[in-house]
Motif scaffolding. Structure first.
Motif, PDB file in Angstrom:
ATOM      1  N   GLY A 251      38.170  88.728 157.354  1.00 53.18           N
ATOM      2  CA  GLY A 251      37.845  87.313 157.319  1.00 53.18           C
ATOM      3  C   GLY A 251      36.382  86.974 157.390  1.00 53.18           C
ATOM      4  N   THR A 252      35.508  87.891 156.994  1.00 50.96           N
ATOM      5  CA  THR A 252      34.069  87.628 157.079  1.00 50.96           C
ATOM      6  C   THR A 252      33.570  86.690 155.988  1.00 50.96           C
ATOM      7  OG1 THR A 252      33.556  89.548 155.688  1.00 50.96           O
ATOM      8  CG2 THR A 252      33.662  89.905 158.083  1.00 50.96           C
ATOM      9  N   ASN A 253      34.324  86.569 154.882  1.00 47.50           N
ATOM     10  CA  ASN A 253      33.912  85.780 153.712  1.00 47.50           C
ATOM     11  C   ASN A 253      32.686  86.364 153.030  1.00 47.50           C
ATOM     12  OD1 ASN A 253      35.995  83.950 154.105  1.00 47.50           O
ATOM     13  ND2 ASN A 253      34.733  82.558 155.311  1.00 47.50           N
ATOM     14  N   ASP A 254      32.365  87.614 153.306  1.00 45.79           N
ATOM     15  CA  ASP A 254      31.191  88.245 152.733  1.00 45.79           C
ATOM     16  C   ASP A 254      31.425  88.590 151.261  1.00 45.79           C
ATOM     17  OD1 ASP A 254      28.602  89.141 152.829  1.00 45.79           O
ATOM     18  OD2 ASP A 254      29.086  91.104 153.636  1.00 45.79           O
ATOM     19  N   GLY A 255      30.336  88.850 150.554  1.00 44.64           N
ATOM     20  CA  GLY A 255      30.412  89.211 149.156  1.00 44.64           C
ATOM     21  C   GLY A 255      30.607  90.699 148.943  1.00 44.64           C
ATOM     22  N   ALA A 256      30.710  91.073 147.665  1.00 47.40           N
ATOM     23  CA  ALA A 256      30.903  92.466 147.290  1.00 47.40           C
ATOM     24  C   ALA A 256      30.319  92.708 145.906  1.00 47.40           C
ATOM     25  CB  ALA A 256      32.388  92.825 147.284  1.00 47.40           C
ATOM     26  N   TYR A 257      29.807  93.913 145.716  1.00 47.97           N
ATOM     27  CA  TYR A 257      29.307  94.378 144.419  1.00 47.97           C
ATOM     28  C   TYR A 257      28.173  93.505 143.869  1.00 47.97           C
ATOM     29  CZ  TYR A 257      33.714  96.990 144.539  1.00 47.97           C
ATOM     30  OH  TYR A 257      34.766  97.787 144.897  1.00 47.97           O
ATOM     31  N   PRO A 258      27.022  93.488 144.510  1.00 47.15           N
ATOM     32  CA  PRO A 258      25.878  92.793 143.921  1.00 47.15           C
ATOM     33  C   PRO A 258      25.444  93.512 142.650  1.00 47.15           C
ATOM     34  CG  PRO A 258      25.161  94.146 145.765  1.00 47.15           C
ATOM     35  CD  PRO A 258      26.658  94.207 145.748  1.00 47.15           C
ATOM     36  N   PHE A 259      25.292  92.760 141.573  1.00 44.80           N
ATOM     37  CA  PHE A 259      24.999  93.388 140.285  1.00 44.80           C
ATOM     38  C   PHE A 259      23.523  93.338 139.925  1.00 44.80           C
ATOM     39  CE2 PHE A 259      24.781  93.752 135.690  1.00 44.80           C
ATOM     40  CZ  PHE A 259      25.649  94.809 135.443  1.00 44.80           C
ATOM     41  N   ASP A 260      22.858  92.266 140.247  1.00 45.18           N
ATOM     42  CA  ASP A 260      21.469  92.103 139.808  1.00 45.18           C
ATOM     43  C   ASP A 260      20.543  92.109 141.022  1.00 45.18           C
ATOM     44  OD1 ASP A 260      19.315  91.759 138.114  1.00 45.18           O
ATOM     45  OD2 ASP A 260      20.094  89.968 137.148  1.00 45.18           O
ATOM     46  N   GLY A 261      19.284  91.804 140.779  1.00 44.67           N
ATOM     47  CA  GLY A 261      18.268  91.891 141.807  1.00 44.67           C
ATOM     48  C   GLY A 261      18.187  90.657 142.672  1.00 44.67           C
ATOM     49  N   LEU A 262      17.081  90.530 143.387  1.00 46.19           N
ATOM     50  CA  LEU A 262      16.891  89.537 144.433  1.00 46.19           C
ATOM     51  C   LEU A 262      15.761  88.576 144.092  1.00 46.19           C
ATOM     52  CD1 LEU A 262      17.036  92.249 147.225  1.00 46.19           C
ATOM     53  CD2 LEU A 262      18.849  90.552 146.792  1.00 46.19           C
ATOM     54  N   THR A 263      15.734  87.452 144.804  1.00 42.25           N
ATOM     55  CA  THR A 263      14.677  86.460 144.657  1.00 42.25           C
ATOM     56  C   THR A 263      14.078  86.195 146.029  1.00 42.25           C
ATOM     57  OG1 THR A 263      15.805  85.427 142.782  1.00 42.25           O
ATOM     58  CG2 THR A 263      14.136  84.110 143.910  1.00 42.25           C
ATOM     59  N   ASN A 264      12.767  86.326 146.144  1.00 38.31           N
ATOM     60  CA  ASN A 264      12.068  86.139 147.412  1.00 38.31           C
ATOM     61  C   ASN A 264      11.682  84.672 147.575  1.00 38.31           C
ATOM     62  OD1 ASN A 264      10.515  86.380 149.738  1.00 38.31           O
ATOM     63  ND2 ASN A 264       8.732  87.177 148.649  1.00 38.31           N
ATOM     64  N   VAL A 265      12.149  84.070 148.666  1.00 35.38           N
ATOM     65  CA  VAL A 265      11.782  82.696 148.993  1.00 35.38           C
ATOM     66  C   VAL A 265      11.223  82.698 150.413  1.00 35.38           C
ATOM     67  CG1 VAL A 265      12.538  80.307 149.193  1.00 35.38           C
ATOM     68  CG2 VAL A 265      13.643  81.829 147.528  1.00 35.38           C
ATOM     69  N   ASN A 266       9.892  82.686 150.507  1.00 38.63           N
ATOM     70  CA  ASN A 266       9.210  82.633 151.806  1.00 38.63           C
ATOM     71  C   ASN A 266       9.657  83.750 152.745  1.00 38.63           C
ATOM     72  OD1 ASN A 266       7.834  80.245 151.011  1.00 38.63           O
ATOM     73  ND2 ASN A 266       9.613  79.006 151.601  1.00 38.63           N
ATOM     74  N   GLY A 267       9.768  84.947 152.200  1.00 38.20           N
ATOM     75  CA  GLY A 267      10.100  86.101 153.019  1.00 38.20           C
ATOM     76  C   GLY A 267      11.571  86.311 153.281  1.00 38.20           C
ATOM     77  N   LYS A 268      12.418  85.475 152.709  1.00 42.00           N
ATOM     78  CA  LYS A 268      13.863  85.676 152.786  1.00 42.00           C
ATOM     79  C   LYS A 268      14.377  85.978 151.380  1.00 42.00           C
ATOM     80  CE  LYS A 268      16.280  83.174 155.663  1.00 42.00           C
ATOM     81  NZ  LYS A 268      17.039  82.049 156.295  1.00 42.00           N
ATOM     82  N   LEU A 269      15.335  86.905 151.284  1.00 42.78           N
ATOM     83  CA  LEU A 269      15.835  87.356 149.995  1.00 42.78           C
ATOM     84  C   LEU A 269      17.141  86.647 149.650  1.00 42.78           C
ATOM     85  CD1 LEU A 269      15.240  91.175 150.529  1.00 42.78           C
ATOM     86  CD2 LEU A 269      13.663  89.490 149.555  1.00 42.78           C
ATOM     87  N   TYR A 270      17.200  86.127 148.431  1.00 40.41           N
ATOM     88  CA  TYR A 270      18.401  85.445 147.945  1.00 40.41           C
ATOM     89  C   TYR A 270      18.967  86.207 146.756  1.00 40.41           C
ATOM     90  CZ  TYR A 270      17.117  81.462 150.852  1.00 40.41           C
ATOM     91  OH  TYR A 270      16.823  80.654 151.920  1.00 40.41           O
ATOM     92  N   GLY A 271      20.304  86.228 146.658  1.00 43.52           N
ATOM     93  CA  GLY A 271      20.929  86.935 145.553  1.00 43.52           C
ATOM     94  C   GLY A 271      22.373  86.517 145.364  1.00 43.52           C
ATOM     95  N   THR A 272      23.054  87.228 144.472  1.00 39.40           N
ATOM     96  CA  THR A 272      24.460  86.954 144.170  1.00 39.40           C
ATOM     97  C   THR A 272      25.271  88.234 144.271  1.00 39.40           C
ATOM     98  OG1 THR A 272      24.179  87.349 141.785  1.00 39.40           O
ATOM     99  CG2 THR A 272      23.861  85.085 142.568  1.00 39.40           C
ATOM    100  N   THR A 273      26.555  88.079 144.579  1.00 37.48           N
ATOM    101  CA  THR A 273      27.516  89.172 144.435  1.00 37.48           C
ATOM    102  C   THR A 273      28.558  88.718 143.414  1.00 37.48           C
ATOM    103  OG1 THR A 273      28.996  88.416 146.213  1.00 37.48           O
ATOM    104  CG2 THR A 273      27.186  89.923 146.816  1.00 37.48           C
ATOM    105  N   LYS A 274      28.969  89.624 142.569  1.00 36.14           N
ATOM    106  CA  LYS A 274      29.897  89.228 141.511  1.00 36.14           C
ATOM    107  C   LYS A 274      31.335  89.142 141.992  1.00 36.14           C
ATOM    108  CE  LYS A 274      30.704  93.842 139.458  1.00 36.14           C
ATOM    109  NZ  LYS A 274      32.164  93.770 139.358  1.00 36.14           N
ATOM    110  N   ASP A 275      31.614  89.643 143.191  1.00 38.06           N
ATOM    111  CA  ASP A 275      32.950  89.568 143.778  1.00 38.06           C
ATOM    112  C   ASP A 275      32.822  89.172 145.245  1.00 38.06           C
ATOM    113  OD1 ASP A 275      35.001  90.516 141.757  1.00 38.06           O
ATOM    114  OD2 ASP A 275      33.572  92.159 141.641  1.00 38.06           O
ATOM    115  N   GLY A 276      33.961  89.083 145.909  1.00 39.79           N
ATOM    116  CA  GLY A 276      33.970  88.747 147.323  1.00 39.79           C
ATOM    117  C   GLY A 276      33.775  87.273 147.575  1.00 39.79           C
ATOM    118  N   GLY A 277      33.514  86.929 148.818  1.00 37.06           N
ATOM    119  CA  GLY A 277      33.465  85.551 149.246  1.00 37.06           C
ATOM    120  C   GLY A 277      34.836  85.074 149.687  1.00 37.06           C
ATOM    121  N   SER A 278      34.923  83.836 150.133  1.00 36.08           N
ATOM    122  CA  SER A 278      36.164  83.327 150.710  1.00 36.08           C
ATOM    123  C   SER A 278      37.310  83.285 149.712  1.00 36.08           C
ATOM    124  CB  SER A 278      35.939  81.931 151.282  1.00 36.08           C
ATOM    125  OG  SER A 278      35.484  81.032 150.278  1.00 36.08           O
TER     126      SER A 278
END
Length: 390
Positions: A251-278
């Motif tokens: 029940g963590t609602n976490d993602g799975a299988y990130p396919f692409d890279g990351l985006t840096n926003v003020n020292g925090k990394l943002y991205g997507t996972t192609k699967d997972g989530g609630s």
């Protein structure tokens, strides 16, 4: 080649298909998009000399857009193309499928007016290349991968950092699960780290980014739960897993299988996972450099979209991205998400002349987002180039 841990699948697109199976992206063209004042169709690929199946975002150079197609071109092994922001397209190089390379999946990086990229196949040994091409069309192979310790099948694009190119391969290395590599502009390349598909991760499909002198990326497989990782690697090759994805276990609602890279926003990394989530249709997440992660948004496969493969584009404090499915007709979306997690859709594709299944990141340029679809358009659906006003 060393043991790979999984078999290489060769098909009409080379060692690895860039995107979804052909059945998911070869639909007949339909009607023009309706009620889409923010959307503008720029070009429909025909899979002839002009190219077909663009899989990554365009790169802006002096007011023009440059990109790659995985197929098409004169011999059919892919192209590097140029287009104006109004959609006038021309091919500046057609790959021949030999030593020059074949099937470029990734976009391009501009280095002093010369464009550098990768092909997932071709080259002297057939395992992919790093190439450069001038805007007038002269192409040069910087390095041909040998499928040994150096790596094989460079799927992602390149990062320019301190005068050298950094990237990833999804095969090869000492254990066969891919590498992070460095390559001087004149070559040759060598691996700085070989993934083992254990806790360190495996199959790094996405681009690398640089933050505070270290390189950050994702692996689609491996990690403590085998659901993929966010990793950090120094230019000297010291690798550390920043975060292990949990795939909604317990029940963590976490993602799975990130396919692409990351985006840096003020020292925090943002991205997507192609699967997972609630709901199981992918997520947008953020993670600190110390490894504290949380899911900003879980896709529901409704009007909001489903399966975000691409990394995110930052513009005026808002993140923009694409999903390859979802929307009323299930052909994908362009979306925006705030760092607070509020998500809204800018455009929903119809798999007609407007395109279908946007796979790549969008590029923000002069107040508009520019992107590609891997399907839809004309002649059975060979992809499009489009823009959307945020």
């Amino acid at each position: 080649m060393e043991s790979t841990g999984s078999a290489i699948t060769r098909n009409s697109q080379g060692p690895w298909s860039c995107g979804q199976p052909p059945s998911a992206r070869t639909r007949e063209a339909g009607d023009e998009p309706d009620g889409a004042t923010a959307y503008k169709l720029l070009y429909q690929f025909k899979a002839g000399k002009d190219g077909g199946y663009p899989y990554d975002e365009p790169t802006a150079v002096n007011g023009k857009l440059y990109g790659t197609t995985d197929e098409g071109g004169a011999p059919g092994y892919g192209t590097v193309f140029e287009t104006t922001t109004s959609g006038q397209e021309r091919v500046i190089y057609s790959f021949k499928g030999g030593k020059d390379g074949a099937y470029p999946c990734a976009g391009l990086v501009n280095v002093n007016g010369k464009l550098y990229g990768t092909t997932q196949s071709g080259g002297a040994s057939g395992w992919g290349t790093i190439f450069s091409v001038g805007t007038s069309g002269e192409e040069h192979v910087v390095y041909s991968f040998k499928a040994g310790k150096d790596g094989a099948v460079p799927y992602a694009g390149l990062l320019l950092y301190k005068g050298k190119l950094y990237g990833t391969t999804i095969e090869g290395g000492t254990a066969g699960w891919g590498t992070a590599f460095v390559c001087p502009l004149s070559g040759p390349a060598h691996a700085i780290y070989s993934f083992k598909a254990g806790k360190d991760g495996g199959r790094p499909y996405g681009n690398l980014i640089e933050v505070n002198g270290a390189l950050y990326g994702t692996t689609q497989q491996g990690g403590s739960g085998s659901w993929g990782t966010v990793f950090k690697v120094s230019t000297a090759g010291d690798e550390h897993v920043v975060y292990n994805f949990l795939a909604n276990n317990k029940g963590t609602n976490d993602g799975a299988y990130p396919f692409d890279g990351l985006t840096n926003v003020n020292g925090k990394l943002y991205g997507t996972t192609k699967d997972g989530g609630s709901a199981g249709f992918g997520t947008v997440f953020d993670v600190t450099l110390s490894g504290a992660e949380h899911v900003l948004y879980s896709f529901k496969s409704g009007d909001d979209g489903a399966y975000p493969y691409a990394r995110l584009e930052l513009a005026s404090g808002v993140l923009y991205g694409t999903t390859i499915e979802g929307g009323p007709q299930n052909w994908g979306t362009v979306f925006r998400v705030e760092t607070s997690g509020k998500e809204s859709v800018l455009y929903r594709f119809k798999a007609g002349k407007d395109g279908a299944n946007p796979f790549a990141r969008v590029l923000y340029l002069s107040g508009r987002l520019y992107g590609t679809t891997q399907g839809g358009g004309v002649n059975g659906g060979w992809g499009t180039l489009f823009s959307v006003t945020p």
